[in-house]
Design a protein around this motif. Structure first.
Motif, PDB file in Angstrom:
ATOM      1  N   ARG A   1      40.869  -2.775 -65.635  1.00  0.00           N
ATOM      2  CA  ARG A   1      42.307  -2.854 -65.385  1.00  0.00           C
ATOM      3  C   ARG A   1      42.754  -1.658 -64.571  1.00  0.00           C
ATOM      4  N   ASP A   2      43.813  -1.881 -63.811  1.00  0.00           N
ATOM      5  CA  ASP A   2      44.467  -0.840 -63.031  1.00  0.00           C
ATOM      6  C   ASP A   2      45.919  -0.839 -63.486  1.00  0.00           C
ATOM      7  N   SER A   3      46.237   0.054 -64.392  1.00  0.00           N
ATOM      8  CA  SER A   3      47.587   0.064 -64.961  1.00  0.00           C
ATOM      9  C   SER A   3      48.641   0.407 -63.929  1.00  0.00           C
ATOM     10  N   ALA A   4      48.274   1.200 -62.935  1.00  0.00           N
ATOM     11  CA  ALA A   4      49.230   1.557 -61.886  1.00  0.00           C
ATOM     12  C   ALA A   4      49.645   0.323 -61.094  1.00  0.00           C
ATOM     13  N   LYS A   5      48.747  -0.641 -60.997  1.00  0.00           N
ATOM     14  CA  LYS A   5      49.025  -1.874 -60.263  1.00  0.00           C
ATOM     15  C   LYS A   5      49.361  -3.028 -61.203  1.00  0.00           C
ATOM     16  N   ASN A   6      49.405  -2.760 -62.494  1.00  0.00           N
ATOM     17  CA  ASN A   6      49.667  -3.813 -63.486  1.00  0.00           C
ATOM     18  C   ASN A   6      48.734  -5.012 -63.284  1.00  0.00           C
ATOM     19  N   THR A   7      47.476  -4.713 -63.080  1.00  0.00           N
ATOM     20  CA  THR A   7      46.513  -5.770 -62.761  1.00  0.00           C
ATOM     21  C   THR A   7      45.252  -5.612 -63.606  1.00  0.00           C
ATOM     22  N   VAL A   8      44.717  -6.739 -64.048  1.00  0.00           N
ATOM     23  CA  VAL A   8      43.438  -6.748 -64.742  1.00  0.00           C
ATOM     24  C   VAL A   8      42.473  -7.595 -63.918  1.00  0.00           C
ATOM     25  N   TYR A   9      41.220  -7.220 -63.945  1.00  0.00           N
ATOM     26  CA  TYR A   9      40.193  -7.881 -63.141  1.00  0.00           C
ATOM     27  C   TYR A   9      39.076  -8.413 -64.032  1.00  0.00           C
ATOM     28  N   LEU A  10      38.406  -9.431 -63.522  1.00  0.00           N
ATOM     29  CA  LEU A  10      37.203  -9.930 -64.173  1.00  0.00           C
ATOM     30  C   LEU A  10      36.145 -10.110 -63.098  1.00  0.00           C
ATOM     31  N   GLN A  11      35.180  -9.213 -63.070  1.00  0.00           N
ATOM     32  CA  GLN A  11      34.057  -9.321 -62.139  1.00  0.00           C
ATOM     33  C   GLN A  11      32.997 -10.199 -62.781  1.00  0.00           C
ATOM     34  N   MET A  12      32.669 -11.292 -62.119  1.00  0.00           N
ATOM     35  CA  MET A  12      31.717 -12.249 -62.666  1.00  0.00           C
ATOM     36  C   MET A  12      30.495 -12.300 -61.766  1.00  0.00           C
ATOM     37  N   ASN A  13      29.365 -11.904 -62.318  1.00  0.00           N
ATOM     38  CA  ASN A  13      28.101 -11.907 -61.589  1.00  0.00           C
ATOM     39  C   ASN A  13      27.124 -12.890 -62.215  1.00  0.00           C
ATOM     40  N   SER A  14      26.091 -13.227 -61.465  1.00  0.00           N
ATOM     41  CA  SER A  14      25.049 -14.141 -61.956  1.00  0.00           C
ATOM     42  C   SER A  14      25.672 -15.401 -62.559  1.00  0.00           C
ATOM     43  N   LEU A  15      26.582 -15.984 -61.826  1.00  0.00           N
ATOM     44  CA  LEU A  15      27.304 -17.136 -62.342  1.00  0.00           C
ATOM     45  C   LEU A  15      26.395 -18.338 -62.551  1.00  0.00           C
ATOM     46  N   LYS A  16      26.724 -19.089 -63.582  1.00  0.00           N
ATOM     47  CA  LYS A  16      25.958 -20.278 -63.961  1.00  0.00           C
ATOM     48  C   LYS A  16      26.883 -21.505 -63.925  1.00  0.00           C
ATOM     49  N   PRO A  17      26.333 -22.694 -63.757  1.00  0.00           N
ATOM     50  CA  PRO A  17      27.181 -23.896 -63.777  1.00  0.00           C
ATOM     51  C   PRO A  17      28.019 -24.006 -65.053  1.00  0.00           C
ATOM     52  N   GLU A  18      27.495 -23.509 -66.149  1.00  0.00           N
ATOM     53  CA  GLU A  18      28.255 -23.583 -67.404  1.00  0.00           C
ATOM     54  C   GLU A  18      29.435 -22.615 -67.462  1.00  0.00           C
ATOM     55  N   ASP A  19      29.571 -21.768 -66.444  1.00  0.00           N
ATOM     56  CA  ASP A  19      30.753 -20.910 -66.353  1.00  0.00           C
ATOM     57  C   ASP A  19      31.931 -21.648 -65.714  1.00  0.00           C
ATOM     58  N   THR A  20      31.695 -22.841 -65.236  1.00  0.00           N
ATOM     59  CA  THR A  20      32.763 -23.627 -64.631  1.00  0.00           C
ATOM     60  C   THR A  20      33.859 -23.905 -65.649  1.00  0.00           C
ATOM     61  N   ALA A  21      35.091 -23.535 -65.300  1.00  0.00           N
ATOM     62  CA  ALA A  21      36.221 -23.677 -66.217  1.00  0.00           C
ATOM     63  C   ALA A  21      37.485 -23.215 -65.510  1.00  0.00           C
ATOM     64  N   VAL A  22      38.611 -23.431 -66.164  1.00  0.00           N
ATOM     65  CA  VAL A  22      39.852 -22.781 -65.753  1.00  0.00           C
ATOM     66  C   VAL A  22      39.944 -21.480 -66.533  1.00  0.00           C
ATOM     67  N   TYR A  23      40.150 -20.402 -65.799  1.00  0.00           N
ATOM     68  CA  TYR A  23      40.207 -19.076 -66.405  1.00  0.00           C
ATOM     69  C   TYR A  23      41.663 -18.631 -66.508  1.00  0.00           C
ATOM     70  N   TYR A  24      42.023 -18.148 -67.692  1.00  0.00           N
ATOM     71  CA  TYR A  24      43.385 -17.711 -67.976  1.00  0.00           C
ATOM     72  C   TYR A  24      43.387 -16.251 -68.386  1.00  0.00           C
ATOM     73  N   CYS A  25      44.399 -15.513 -67.923  1.00  0.00           N
ATOM     74  CA  CYS A  25      44.581 -14.165 -68.450  1.00  0.00           C
ATOM     75  C   CYS A  25      45.744 -14.186 -69.441  1.00  0.00           C
ATOM     76  N   ALA A  26      45.734 -13.218 -70.328  1.00  0.00           N
ATOM     77  CA  ALA A  26      46.730 -13.156 -71.387  1.00  0.00           C
ATOM     78  C   ALA A  26      47.013 -11.712 -71.744  1.00  0.00           C
ATOM     79  N   VAL A  27      48.213 -11.477 -72.240  1.00  0.00           N
ATOM     80  CA  VAL A  27      48.643 -10.153 -72.688  1.00  0.00           C
ATOM     81  C   VAL A  27      48.894 -10.206 -74.185  1.00  0.00           C
ATOM     82  N   GLY A  28      48.419  -9.188 -74.902  1.00  0.00           N
ATOM     83  CA  GLY A  28      48.654  -9.180 -76.335  1.00  0.00           C
ATOM     84  C   GLY A  28      47.897  -8.066 -77.015  1.00  0.00           C
ATOM     85  N   PRO A  29      47.487  -8.298 -78.273  1.00  0.00           N
ATOM     86  CA  PRO A  29      46.755  -7.265 -79.015  1.00  0.00           C
ATOM     87  C   PRO A  29      45.294  -7.235 -78.606  1.00  0.00           C
ATOM     88  N   LEU A  30      44.581  -6.249 -79.080  1.00  0.00           N
ATOM     89  CA  LEU A  30      43.149  -6.151 -78.803  1.00  0.00           C
ATOM     90  C   LEU A  30      42.438  -7.138 -79.727  1.00  0.00           C
TER      91      LEU A  30
END
Length: 121
Positions: free
Chosen positions: A72-101
């Protein structure tokens, strides 16, 4: 109220990489954890990763551990997800969310609209 907007999804071949971004607007989210979940039609939502407000604590779902990295980059209010070695089973709709840990989707109240990730074999 916080608004979340995901981007970076697309079509990639197996073994490839993608980086998702989630930009937050509205009330400050600097004290909240940020998470990524994913969902395939007809299946339950799956926890992918979560990062603490400070960025010092992260947790990953078992199926992505070692391949995905959340940051995350709090200065930019942005969170990232770097996805490597992707597999067909990673196919999905990806959602981000804000809340507790947390890795439980029901703990999160603010969600983005989602971005489609498709991994071809």
């Amino acid at each position: 109220q916080v608004q979340l907007a995901e981007s970076g999804g697309g079509l990639v071949q197996a073994g490839g990489s993608l980086r998702l971004s989630c930009a937050a607007t509205g009330r400050t989210f600097s004290s909240s954890a940020m998470a990524w979940f994913r969902q395939v039609p007809g299946k339950e939502r799956e926890f992918v990763a979560v990062i603490s407000w400070s960025g010092t604590t992260t947790s990953y779902g078992g199926s992505v551990k070692g391949r995905f990295t959340i940051s995350r980059d709090s200065a930019k209010n942005t969170v990232y997800l770097q996805m490597n070695s992707l597999k067909p089973e990673d196919t999905a709709v990806y959602y981000c969310a804000v809340g507790p840990l947390s890795s439980r989707g029901r703990d999160f109240r603010s969600w983005g609209q989602g971005t489609q990730v498709t991994v071809s074999s």
